[in-house]
Design a protein around this motif. Sequence first.
Motif, short mmCIF file in Angstrom:
data_model
loop_
_atom_site.label_atom_id
_atom_site.label_comp_id
_atom_site.label_asym_id
_atom_site.label_seq_id
_atom_site.Cartn_x
_atom_site.Cartn_y
_atom_site.Cartn_z
N GLY A 69 45.32 46.41 29.00
CA GLY A 69 45.97 46.99 30.18
C GLY A 69 45.04 47.62 31.17
O GLY A 69 45.48 48.31 31.93
N TYR A 70 43.72 47.20 30.92
CA TYR A 70 42.63 47.41 31.89
C TYR A 70 42.49 46.40 32.74
O TYR A 70 42.66 45.30 32.14
N ALA A 71 42.06 46.28 33.98
CA ALA A 71 41.95 45.09 34.98
C ALA A 71 40.59 44.21 34.28
O ALA A 71 40.81 43.07 34.43
N GLY A 72 39.74 44.97 33.68
CA GLY A 72 38.72 44.06 32.91
C GLY A 72 39.20 43.27 31.96
O GLY A 72 38.48 41.84 31.65
N ASN A 73 40.34 43.34 31.32
CA ASN A 73 40.88 42.42 30.44
C ASN A 73 41.45 41.39 30.77
O ASN A 73 41.39 40.16 29.88
#
Length: 196
Positions: A69-73
Amino acid sequence: MEIAENAALVVVDVQRGFEEEYEDYWGARNNPEADDNIASLIDAWQATGRPVVFVRHDSLKPGSPLRTGYAGNEFKEYVEQRRGKGAGAELLVTKSVNSAFYGTPDLDAWFKAAGISQFVVVGIQTNMCAETTARMGGNLGYDVLFALDATHTFDLEGPFGWRQTADELARATAVSLHGGGFARVVTTASVLAAAR
């Protein structure tokens, strides 16, 4: 070196959470050429119709840049642009531990169903998920090639205040994998030459 017609390329955790903007979380990295080498191997695999496995780490740690759910994923842009573009089979494996063999769907079962006995490992981090995937592949009887210069890692502190640079960790991984018989450690150039 021989690359089988159906050898898989396993692209481990090439995610935005490992980019420079997260350097404060990970520390200093090595091998700035890794991303270009990974991209060239994906291109070669797709051009020759060989299977590509994209592995994504869905971290369960609350502060991790790789958490779901985080952009880094998300995959790095150059990887995302290449997904779905090859003539060969493609698989997405998601995991929350180091080995791609403990992800979903079952990578070992997918390899066996497709008759795949050889794979090349690239990605991030050299001494973590890339190495663990290679080690487990060797234990499971696969012919594993580890393209060292298509991986990178970060400086790391361990017990007793011991600290190793990213380059030292990468060399230790190479020696352990190759010397220990888990995988053959190779260069991107040698893999590209053999895959043509």
